[in-house]
Design a protein around this motif. Sequence first.
Motif, PDB file in Angstrom:
ATOM      1  N   LEU A  35       0.852  -1.178   0.000  1.00 60.97           N
ATOM      2  CA  LEU A  35       0.000   0.000   0.000  1.00 60.97           C
ATOM      3  C   LEU A  35       0.894   1.236   0.000  1.00 60.97           C
ATOM      4  CD1 LEU A  35      -2.656  -1.480   2.379  1.00 60.97           C
ATOM      5  CD2 LEU A  35      -2.987  -0.852  -0.014  1.00 60.97           C
ATOM      6  N   GLN A  36       1.063   1.762  -1.195  1.00 59.05           N
ATOM      7  CA  GLN A  36       2.074   2.771  -1.461  1.00 59.05           C
ATOM      8  C   GLN A  36       1.825   4.090  -0.739  1.00 59.05           C
ATOM      9  OE1 GLN A  36       2.721   3.047  -5.634  1.00 59.05           O
ATOM     10  NE2 GLN A  36       4.287   4.623  -5.507  1.00 59.05           N
ATOM     11  N   GLY A  37       0.561   4.366  -0.391  1.00 53.85           N
ATOM     12  CA  GLY A  37       0.244   5.640   0.248  1.00 53.85           C
ATOM     13  C   GLY A  37       0.600   5.730   1.710  1.00 53.85           C
ATOM     14  N   GLY A  38       0.942   4.605   2.330  1.00 51.27           N
ATOM     15  CA  GLY A  38       1.326   4.631   3.739  1.00 51.27           C
ATOM     16  C   GLY A  38       0.143   4.780   4.678  1.00 51.27           C
ATOM     17  N   GLU A  39       0.428   5.237   5.891  1.00 52.41           N
ATOM     18  CA  GLU A  39      -0.590   5.346   6.935  1.00 52.41           C
ATOM     19  C   GLU A  39      -1.414   6.628   6.785  1.00 52.41           C
ATOM     20  OE1 GLU A  39       1.466   5.336  10.630  1.00 52.41           O
ATOM     21  OE2 GLU A  39       2.255   3.293  10.392  1.00 52.41           O
ATOM     22  N   LEU A  40      -2.675   6.537   7.173  1.00 50.40           N
ATOM     23  CA  LEU A  40      -3.511   7.729   7.239  1.00 50.40           C
ATOM     24  C   LEU A  40      -2.910   8.739   8.217  1.00 50.40           C
ATOM     25  CD1 LEU A  40      -6.098   9.298   6.542  1.00 50.40           C
ATOM     26  CD2 LEU A  40      -7.279   7.974   8.318  1.00 50.40           C
ATOM     27  N   ARG A  41      -2.221   8.258   9.240  1.00 51.27           N
ATOM     28  CA  ARG A  41      -1.576   9.151  10.205  1.00 51.27           C
ATOM     29  C   ARG A  41      -0.651  10.150   9.504  1.00 51.27           C
ATOM     30  NH1 ARG A  41      -2.798  11.266  14.204  1.00 51.27           N
ATOM     31  NH2 ARG A  41      -3.108   9.388  15.464  1.00 51.27           N
ATOM     32  N   ASN A  67      -3.624   2.340  11.636  1.00 50.90           N
ATOM     33  CA  ASN A  67      -4.148   1.076  11.129  1.00 50.90           C
ATOM     34  C   ASN A  67      -5.085   1.260   9.937  1.00 50.90           C
ATOM     35  OD1 ASN A  67      -2.697  -0.370  12.983  1.00 50.90           O
ATOM     36  ND2 ASN A  67      -4.383  -0.606  14.441  1.00 50.90           N
ATOM     37  N   ILE A  68      -5.061   2.439   9.354  1.00 54.20           N
ATOM     38  CA  ILE A  68      -5.787   2.691   8.115  1.00 54.20           C
ATOM     39  C   ILE A  68      -4.735   3.085   7.076  1.00 54.20           C
ATOM     40  CG2 ILE A  68      -7.520   4.087   6.944  1.00 54.20           C
ATOM     41  CD1 ILE A  68      -8.857   4.490   9.689  1.00 54.20           C
ATOM     42  N   LEU A  69      -4.523   2.220   6.106  1.00 56.50           N
ATOM     43  CA  LEU A  69      -3.492   2.435   5.105  1.00 56.50           C
ATOM     44  C   LEU A  69      -4.111   2.933   3.800  1.00 56.50           C
ATOM     45  CD1 LEU A  69      -1.355  -0.788   5.742  1.00 56.50           C
ATOM     46  CD2 LEU A  69      -1.225   1.439   6.880  1.00 56.50           C
ATOM     47  N   LEU A  70      -3.283   3.522   2.955  1.00 54.06           N
ATOM     48  CA  LEU A  70      -3.755   4.105   1.694  1.00 54.06           C
ATOM     49  C   LEU A  70      -2.965   3.529   0.526  1.00 54.06           C
ATOM     50  CD1 LEU A  70      -3.743   7.756   3.018  1.00 54.06           C
ATOM     51  CD2 LEU A  70      -5.809   6.500   2.436  1.00 54.06           C
ATOM     52  N   ASP A  71      -3.675   3.289  -0.584  1.00 51.38           N
ATOM     53  CA  ASP A  71      -2.952   2.864  -1.776  1.00 51.38           C
ATOM     54  C   ASP A  71      -2.461   4.100  -2.524  1.00 51.38           C
ATOM     55  OD1 ASP A  71      -5.071   3.896  -3.245  1.00 51.38           O
ATOM     56  OD2 ASP A  71      -5.898   1.942  -3.799  1.00 51.38           O
ATOM     57  N   ALA A  72      -1.853   3.898  -3.671  1.00 47.74           N
ATOM     58  CA  ALA A  72      -1.241   5.004  -4.401  1.00 47.74           C
ATOM     59  C   ALA A  72      -2.256   6.047  -4.850  1.00 47.74           C
ATOM     60  CB  ALA A  72      -0.481   4.460  -5.616  1.00 47.74           C
ATOM     61  N   ALA A  73      -3.522   5.634  -5.041  1.00 52.63           N
ATOM     62  CA  ALA A  73      -4.556   6.565  -5.497  1.00 52.63           C
ATOM     63  C   ALA A  73      -5.237   7.303  -4.355  1.00 52.63           C
ATOM     64  CB  ALA A  73      -5.606   5.818  -6.318  1.00 52.63           C
ATOM     65  N   ALA A  99     -15.077   4.801  -7.214  1.00 48.98           N
ATOM     66  CA  ALA A  99     -15.175   6.232  -6.933  1.00 48.98           C
ATOM     67  C   ALA A  99     -13.769   6.825  -6.871  1.00 48.98           C
ATOM     68  CB  ALA A  99     -15.914   6.464  -5.615  1.00 48.98           C
ATOM     69  N   LYS A 100     -13.583   7.955  -7.508  1.00 49.68           N
ATOM     70  CA  LYS A 100     -12.259   8.569  -7.578  1.00 49.68           C
ATOM     71  C   LYS A 100     -12.027   9.475  -6.375  1.00 49.68           C
ATOM     72  CE  LYS A 100      -9.271  11.328 -10.594  1.00 49.68           C
ATOM     73  NZ  LYS A 100      -9.175  12.079 -11.867  1.00 49.68           N
ATOM     74  N   PRO A 101     -10.914   9.304  -5.675  1.00 51.76           N
ATOM     75  CA  PRO A 101     -10.606  10.184  -4.539  1.00 51.76           C
ATOM     76  C   PRO A 101     -10.515  11.640  -4.994  1.00 51.76           C
ATOM     77  CG  PRO A 101      -9.177   8.259  -4.515  1.00 51.76           C
ATOM     78  CD  PRO A 101      -9.904   8.233  -5.824  1.00 51.76           C
ATOM     79  N   PRO A 102     -11.079  12.573  -4.217  1.00 50.11           N
ATOM     80  CA  PRO A 102     -11.056  13.999  -4.608  1.00 50.11           C
ATOM     81  C   PRO A 102      -9.762  14.687  -4.183  1.00 50.11           C
ATOM     82  CG  PRO A 102     -12.313  13.744  -2.608  1.00 50.11           C
ATOM     83  CD  PRO A 102     -11.898  12.348  -3.015  1.00 50.11           C
ATOM     84  N   PHE A 103      -8.674  13.962  -4.201  1.00 55.44           N
ATOM     85  CA  PHE A 103      -7.371  14.515  -3.838  1.00 55.44           C
ATOM     86  C   PHE A 103      -6.307  13.653  -4.501  1.00 55.44           C
ATOM     87  CE2 PHE A 103      -8.724  11.443  -0.684  1.00 55.44           C
ATOM     88  CZ  PHE A 103      -7.610  10.644  -0.484  1.00 55.44           C
ATOM     89  N   THR A 104      -5.104  14.138  -4.536  1.00 58.05           N
ATOM     90  CA  THR A 104      -3.998  13.373  -5.123  1.00 58.05           C
ATOM     91  C   THR A 104      -2.986  13.045  -4.043  1.00 58.05           C
ATOM     92  OG1 THR A 104      -2.859  15.428  -5.728  1.00 58.05           O
ATOM     93  CG2 THR A 104      -4.265  14.405  -7.405  1.00 58.05           C
ATOM     94  N   MET A 105      -2.379  11.895  -4.182  1.00 55.43           N
ATOM     95  CA  MET A 105      -1.364  11.465  -3.231  1.00 55.43           C
ATOM     96  C   MET A 105       0.011  11.906  -3.723  1.00 55.43           C
ATOM     97  SD  MET A 105      -2.952   9.824  -0.802  1.00 55.43           S
ATOM     98  CE  MET A 105      -1.624   8.890  -0.022  1.00 55.43           C
ATOM     99  N   GLU A 106       0.889  12.191  -2.792  1.00 61.57           N
ATOM    100  CA  GLU A 106       2.267  12.495  -3.154  1.00 61.57           C
ATOM    101  C   GLU A 106       2.930  11.228  -3.669  1.00 61.57           C
ATOM    102  OE1 GLU A 106       3.724  15.407  -3.183  1.00 61.57           O
ATOM    103  OE2 GLU A 106       1.934  16.417  -2.428  1.00 61.57           O
TER     104      GLU A 106
END
Length: 272
Positions: free
Chosen positions: A28-34, A76-82, A212-219
Amino acid sequence: MVGSSRFCTHAYGTCQSKNHLYFFMDYLQGGELRNLIVDRAPFTLRMIRFLCAEILCGLRFLHSKGILHRDLKPENILLDAAGHICIADFGLAVTNTSHKKMDVAGTIGYMAPEVMIQEPYSFAADYFSFGVVAYEMAVGKFPFKDDNVPSIVQSVSFDEPTFPRFMNADLKDFLQILLCKDQYTRQRMVQGLEHHPFFTGINWTDMEAGTAKPPFTMEPNPLTDVEDNAEKEVFLSSIEPQLPSPETKDIFHGFSFMSDRWREMKTPAEVT
């Protein structure tokens, strides 16, 4: 049990050597929600709405399977690249619970009042944790006092969180429902939560399908080649694939497995 949900992390398999246990899981490339909260909170209303909708989908799935997570928090909430969420870490999860006496479990500050005072509790406890997470996304800080453990317990149990003066009214009401102190009132109010005015505009069919497309972009956070990291290279080269030692084979008996999803990706020769 959670393998069919796109909102939960998946274990493809596990194995063991003489000195190590290995978990093969989604990257999960986006890492932690933290990390996202630290970098960007308070989030925009659209961003909060989207992330909360996906978390709600994940919780509803878990609860439909009789699973109480008990440790929902930004780590404990992880994010993918999108930017789609995956609920992780089921080490404290329990199944087949219905307001029965259970041990105190979770992370201080995210545990519901009923958990901390050792009352029988059920799925409503996860919604309180959800409320703390949602508040952090919306405000950028913890909703209760966090000086020390006793003050956190006291504040979570009795203090009402403060809300910014110009906070969206629907968001405020949504947070107040999740952070309700009484578990039975909270459980009643979260029924049909997807129809709350805060979620106006959410297409739940697309949300559940993950389209559904996230309304933001990940670094961008490209996967680093382990060969470029001397420390990882030394660590990996020190691992010798061996069978478990006699001292540990019984301790971790039954640990190793290969999921059906992994079997489908491997060739017959590799499986054997």
